[in-house]
Design a protein around this motif. Sequence first.
Motif, PDB file in Angstrom:
ATOM      1  N   SER A   1       0.891  -1.076   0.089  1.00  0.00           N
ATOM      2  CA  SER A   1      -0.129   0.095   0.013  1.00  0.00           C
ATOM      3  C   SER A   1       0.845   1.268   0.000  1.00  0.00           C
ATOM      4  O   SER A   1       0.390   2.107  -0.851  1.00  0.00           O
ATOM      5  CB  SER A   1      -1.041   0.200   1.039  1.00  0.00           C
ATOM      6  N   TYR A   2       2.005   1.182   0.719  1.00  0.00           N
ATOM      7  CA  TYR A   2       2.827   2.538   0.858  1.00  0.00           C
ATOM      8  C   TYR A   2       3.395   2.688  -0.614  1.00  0.00           C
ATOM      9  O   TYR A   2       3.550   3.785  -1.159  1.00  0.00           O
ATOM     10  CB  TYR A   2       3.832   2.423   2.043  1.00  0.00           C
ATOM     11  N   TYR A   3       3.865   1.444  -1.116  1.00  0.00           N
ATOM     12  CA  TYR A   3       4.589   1.604  -2.380  1.00  0.00           C
ATOM     13  C   TYR A   3       3.703   2.046  -3.408  1.00  0.00           C
ATOM     14  O   TYR A   3       4.004   3.087  -4.335  1.00  0.00           O
ATOM     15  CB  TYR A   3       5.343   0.216  -2.802  1.00  0.00           C
ATOM     16  N   LEU A   4       2.498   1.739  -3.433  1.00  0.00           N
ATOM     17  CA  LEU A   4       1.364   2.353  -4.533  1.00  0.00           C
ATOM     18  C   LEU A   4       1.100   3.744  -4.254  1.00  0.00           C
ATOM     19  O   LEU A   4       0.842   4.367  -5.261  1.00  0.00           O
ATOM     20  CB  LEU A   4       0.101   1.315  -4.315  1.00  0.00           C
ATOM     21  N   ALA A   5       1.151   4.031  -2.943  1.00  0.00           N
ATOM     22  CA  ALA A   5       0.780   5.583  -2.579  1.00  0.00           C
ATOM     23  C   ALA A   5       2.023   6.526  -3.135  1.00  0.00           C
ATOM     24  O   ALA A   5       1.685   7.612  -3.511  1.00  0.00           O
ATOM     25  CB  ALA A   5       0.489   5.630  -1.146  1.00  0.00           C
TER      26      ALA A   5
ATOM     27  N   ARG B   1       7.930   6.348  -5.709  1.00  0.00           N
ATOM     28  CA  ARG B   1       9.513   6.765  -5.672  1.00  0.00           C
ATOM     29  C   ARG B   1      10.074   6.555  -4.423  1.00  0.00           C
ATOM     30  O   ARG B   1      11.243   5.960  -4.352  1.00  0.00           O
ATOM     31  CB  ARG B   1       9.416   8.131  -5.957  1.00  0.00           C
ATOM     32  N   ASP B   2       9.143   7.042  -3.194  1.00  0.00           N
ATOM     33  CA  ASP B   2       9.835   6.817  -1.754  1.00  0.00           C
ATOM     34  C   ASP B   2       9.783   5.525  -1.478  1.00  0.00           C
ATOM     35  O   ASP B   2      10.616   4.808  -0.875  1.00  0.00           O
ATOM     36  CB  ASP B   2       8.885   7.918  -0.812  1.00  0.00           C
ATOM     37  N   GLY B   3       8.846   4.581  -2.107  1.00  0.00           N
ATOM     38  CA  GLY B   3       8.769   3.290  -1.493  1.00  0.00           C
ATOM     39  C   GLY B   3       9.748   2.473  -2.078  1.00  0.00           C
ATOM     40  O   GLY B   3      10.276   1.576  -1.322  1.00  0.00           O
TER      41      GLY B   3
ATOM     42  N   VAL C   1      14.620   1.169   4.950  1.00  0.00           N
ATOM     43  CA  VAL C   1      13.832   1.733   5.765  1.00  0.00           C
ATOM     44  C   VAL C   1      12.318   1.482   5.793  1.00  0.00           C
ATOM     45  O   VAL C   1      11.871   0.939   6.719  1.00  0.00           O
ATOM     46  CB  VAL C   1      13.990   3.163   5.409  1.00  0.00           C
ATOM     47  N   TYR C   2      11.881   1.228   4.486  1.00  0.00           N
ATOM     48  CA  TYR C   2      10.614   0.625   3.974  1.00  0.00           C
ATOM     49  C   TYR C   2      10.496  -0.758   4.011  1.00  0.00           C
ATOM     50  O   TYR C   2      11.205  -1.373   3.364  1.00  0.00           O
ATOM     51  CB  TYR C   2      10.043   1.560   2.786  1.00  0.00           C
TER      52      TYR C   2
ATOM     53  N   PRO D   1       9.922  10.310   5.438  1.00  0.00           N
ATOM     54  CA  PRO D   1       8.340  10.252   5.280  1.00  0.00           C
ATOM     55  C   PRO D   1       7.664   8.749   5.273  1.00  0.00           C
ATOM     56  O   PRO D   1       6.393   8.664   5.056  1.00  0.00           O
ATOM     57  CB  PRO D   1       8.385  10.463   3.549  1.00  0.00           C
ATOM     58  N   VAL D   2       8.325   7.795   5.550  1.00  0.00           N
ATOM     59  CA  VAL D   2       7.850   6.574   5.810  1.00  0.00           C
ATOM     60  C   VAL D   2       6.967   6.504   7.067  1.00  0.00           C
ATOM     61  O   VAL D   2       7.625   6.430   8.197  1.00  0.00           O
ATOM     62  CB  VAL D   2       8.931   5.606   5.608  1.00  0.00           C
TER      63      VAL D   2
END
Length: 380
Positions: free
Chosen positions: A111-115, A118-120, A128-129, A192-193
């Motif tokens: 879910s975080y990667y989809l949101a 780039r950060d994911g 970190v993630y 941001p994670v």
Amino acid sequence: MKRYWEIDALRGLMLVLMTVTHLPTRLTDPLGQPFGFVSAAEGFVLLSAFVAGLVYSRIGHVRGVESMRSAFWRRVLKVYLCHAATLLFLFTVITGVGLHIDQPAVKNLVSYYLAAPRDGFLYGLLLVYEPALLDILPMYIFFMLMSPWVLAFAMRHGWLPVMVVSAALWAAAQFGFSEWVYGLAVRHLGLPVPYHEMGAFNTYAWQFLWFSGLAIGASRNAPGMRPLRFPAWLLVLAAGVALYCFYWRHTGINGQAPFGGDVERNLLFDKWLLGPLRLVNLVALGILAVRFGPWLMRKLPRLGWLEAMGSASLPVFCAHLVAVLLVLAFYGDSQTARPWWGDALLLAAVFTGMYLVARVSRGADVPPPADEVPTEPARA
């Protein structure tokens, strides 16, 4: 250096139990935490730390601290590359399949990667993630990065200062130390994670288990080392604790949650925080394993397939992750998505694949410096 087939067999058993726990089948709950309120993850981390202490302290004693550090770095690089490959497999193949067939289990997992793709991606490679299921290897990498410095310190000053600091960190983790450090990172570094996307395992708590295993393994190479012995009263106490927790786990109405819906009391057995009563259960099982394990190993037939998987634990662990992710992508996380015979076929296929990976990887997962350590000590 001699390879201990007993350790390989135990690590293979831990991999089997982890696979059964992670694959969504009808066996997931019954075989989760099968020996009490202790999971295969604790056994796997403890055994990995023991082997690391045994192998790398030998390198330090014989070749010197710099050779020991180099051996650690090579191992860390190998583990990181395996983790990065698994992570990329999740972000590409599994995510693509999950989105194509609209699989909720996959969309929840990333879910975080989809949101924030780039950060994911970036923070995933920076460890970190950590999506669920992919949070054990990052923790292992962190521990391996710290281990050469800790081992070098302990070789000069002993293990007591190390274990005092480690125990203090574990205690601090029980009272929110990790959340406090995370708050500092957000405030001063703009991290941001989200906290819940940084892995389920509390590193500040689990480091105590790692360094305990590292200390026990390293102590086997100490001059004048003697076999571990326990007084009779301690064996009786350990047996009582282990049997009671085993009975509680398998006969209680709450299953793997010892106190049902009582969140506060369940923290005493919490897996992710390595709660205090969970540690007590683990220590009791460890004492019994050390005392009676060698006798049991002499009585039981050797299982070559378990030894093979344990001796190639890193590639086999990654293979089990790939299998679990594929099952989640195509079947979801329902434990009753297939009939009993379907679960049996699935487990048979996955374990066959893991064994084949072990056979192909035979010898590739053994740290080369450990096998090449000379018998005479290195000269200053």
